[in-house]
Design an enzyme around this catalytic site. Structure first.
Site, PDB file in Angstrom:
ATOM      1  N   LYS A  11      -9.012  21.098 -17.388  1.00  0.00           N
ATOM      2  CA  LYS A  11      -9.936  20.868 -16.077  1.00  0.00           C
ATOM      3  C   LYS A  11     -11.111  21.768 -16.157  1.00  0.00           C
ATOM      4  CE  LYS A  11      -8.698  25.244 -14.354  1.00  0.00           C
ATOM      5  NZ  LYS A  11      -9.747  26.233 -14.056  1.00  0.00           N
ATOM      6  N   PRO A  95      -9.187  25.879 -26.326  1.00  0.00           N
ATOM      7  CA  PRO A  95      -9.206  27.097 -26.621  1.00  0.00           C
ATOM      8  C   PRO A  95      -8.489  28.026 -25.364  1.00  0.00           C
ATOM      9  CG  PRO A  95     -11.342  26.710 -25.669  1.00  0.00           C
ATOM     10  CD  PRO A  95     -10.288  25.352 -26.153  1.00  0.00           C
ATOM     11  N   GLY A  99     -10.484  29.580 -19.208  1.00  0.00           N
ATOM     12  CA  GLY A  99     -10.645  29.092 -18.122  1.00  0.00           C
ATOM     13  C   GLY A  99     -10.716  27.621 -17.794  1.00  0.00           C
ATOM     14  N   ILE A 100     -10.078  26.759 -18.825  1.00  0.00           N
ATOM     15  CA  ILE A 100     -10.007  25.349 -18.476  1.00  0.00           C
ATOM     16  C   ILE A 100      -8.544  24.802 -18.221  1.00  0.00           C
ATOM     17  CG2 ILE A 100     -12.218  24.909 -19.552  1.00  0.00           C
ATOM     18  CD1 ILE A 100     -10.783  24.474 -22.305  1.00  0.00           C
ATOM     19  N   GLY A 101      -7.607  25.765 -18.000  1.00  0.00           N
ATOM     20  CA  GLY A 101      -6.201  25.590 -17.679  1.00  0.00           C
ATOM     21  C   GLY A 101      -5.241  25.265 -18.711  1.00  0.00           C
ATOM     22  N   GLY A 102      -5.484  25.398 -20.082  1.00  0.00           N
ATOM     23  CA  GLY A 102      -4.690  24.850 -21.068  1.00  0.00           C
ATOM     24  C   GLY A 102      -3.355  25.447 -20.879  1.00  0.00           C
ATOM     25  N   ASP A 137      -2.876  27.361 -10.869  1.00  0.00           N
ATOM     26  CA  ASP A 137      -3.716  26.174 -11.267  1.00  0.00           C
ATOM     27  C   ASP A 137      -2.552  25.258 -11.620  1.00  0.00           C
ATOM     28  OD1 ASP A 137      -6.139  27.386 -10.802  1.00  0.00           O
ATOM     29  OD2 ASP A 137      -6.553  27.783 -12.955  1.00  0.00           O
TER      30      ASP A 137
END
Length: 286
Positions: A11, A95, A99-102, A137
Site C-alpha cells: 500500500k 522491502p 512504510g508500504i505495509g508488507g 495498518d
C-alpha cells in the site's frame, strides 16, 4: 481445499495529516490508503496437528515474532477443534521497513487465507478486529479496498481512487516510526480535511520534513526523484507513511518504467498500479 497461494499487496499513503495527539500518546491521523497490484506471495497448506511452520526464516526476526505467525496463532484461538495448523511459505519481494505495509499485509492475508482453509467462517468485521490487535495498518488489508482512514488509522471508509501507475523506491535505510512520532519537530496540529478536498486538491505528509532531516538517504532519494519531473512528467516525490519508501505518481506504465531504468546505486525500486480492490480479495472471491 487444503492449499492456497495468494498475493499479499503493498500500500501507499497518498497523504498523511496528523491532526492531534491523544492522552495515551497515539496520534490522530487522516490518511488515504492506496492498495497496489504488487506484493509478496504467500503459500498455505493446512495440517491437523496444531503446528505452524513458516519458511524461509527472515534475518533478524524470530519466527514467534513474525506477524504471519502471530496472525495464525490469533486465529487458532477461534478454532473449536484446536487441531488446525499450517505450513506457510513466504516469497518476500517487498522491502522491510519501507512504510508500504508488507508485514501488515502478510498478517491480513494470513487471517483471510486461514479463515477459509480452516473453515472458521469468521466475518470480515471479526477478522478486522483481530487484525487491529496486530497493528493499525492490518484492517485496511483485511477489508480489501483502498480507503480513507482516521483515528489512529483504524476508522476506515472504502473509497475509489483513480488507478494510477506509481514508481516506488526504497532508500538504503530503515526509518524508526517511534522516533518520528516522538520527534519534537513533528507537526501535530494540522487542520482536519474532508475526503472531497483531498481527492480534489491532494494533501501532504506531516512526517516528511522530519524524516528528510533525520535520514539523509530518504532526502537524497526524494531529491533525485524530483529532478526527473521535467523528463518523465511525474508528480512530485512523496513519502509513504514514515518511510523509508518514497514514490511518484506517473501518467502511465511507460513513464514509471523510464524512472526504474534510471535507478541510481543504493536504491531499490519497483513499479505498480494502484488498485481499489485487493488482489487477495479477488483471488478469494470476497
Amino acid at each position: 481445499m487444503n492449499t492456497l497461494s495468494l498475493l499479499s499487496p503493498a500500500k501507499l499513503n497518498l497523504m498523511l495529516h496528523i491532526t492531534g495527539q491523544q492522552n495515551d500518546g497515539y496520534h490522530q491521523l487522516q490518511t488515504l490508503f492506496q492498495l497496489l497490484d504488487y506484493g509478496d506471495t504467500l503459500h498455505y497448506q493446512t495440517r491437523n496437528d496444531n503446528k505452524l511452520q513458516l519458511s524461509p526464516a527472515i534475518d533478524g526476526v524470530a519466527q514467534q515474532d513474525n506477524l504471519i505467525i502471530r496472525a495464525a496463532r490469533l486465529l487458532q484461538q477461534q478454532d473449536p477443534t484446536k487441531t488446525m495448523g499450517a505450513d506457510i511459505k513466504l516469497e518476500k519481494i517487498l522491502p522491510m521497513g519501507g512504510g508500504i505495509g508488507g508485514g501488515s499485509s502478510n498478517a491480513a492475508t494470513t487471517l483471510l487465507a486461514l479463515n477459509q482453509l480452516w473453515k472458521l467462517d469468521l466475518s470480515i468485521d471479526q477478522l478486522a478486529d483481530l487484525g487491529l490487535q496486530l497493528g493499525a495498518d492490518v484492517p485496511v488489508f483485511i477489508r480489501g479496498h483502498s480507503a480513507w482512514a482516521e483515528g489512529v488509522g483504524e476508522q476506515l471508509q472504502a473509497i475509489d481512487i483513480p488507478e494510477s501507475w506509481y514508481f516506488v523506491a526504497k532508500p538504503d535505510c530503515e526509518v524508526s516510526t517511534a522516533e518520528i512520532f516522538s520527534h519534537k519537530r513533528l507537526t501535530r496540529n494540522t487542520s482536519p480535511i474532508t475526503i472531497a478536498a483531498v481527492l480534489k486538491q491532494g494533501g501532504h505528509n506531516d512526517c516528511e520534513t522530519v524524516v528528510r532531516a533525520c535520514y539523509p538517504a530518504v532526502d537524497n532519494a526524494m531529491t533525485w526523484l524530483d529532478s526527473l519531473d521535467q523528463t518523465t512528467d511525474t508528480n512530485p516525490a512523496r513519502l509513504t507513511g514514515t518511510g523509508a519508501c518514497v514514490f511518484a505518481q506517473c501518467p502511465d506504465r511507460e513513464s514509471a518504467e523510464q524512472i526504474l531504468h534510471q535507478l541510481p546505486k543504493g536504491l531499490q525500486g519497483f513499479i505498480a498500479k494502484g488498485v481499489n480492490i485487493s488482489p487477495t480479495y479477488q483471488a478469494l472471491s470476497l
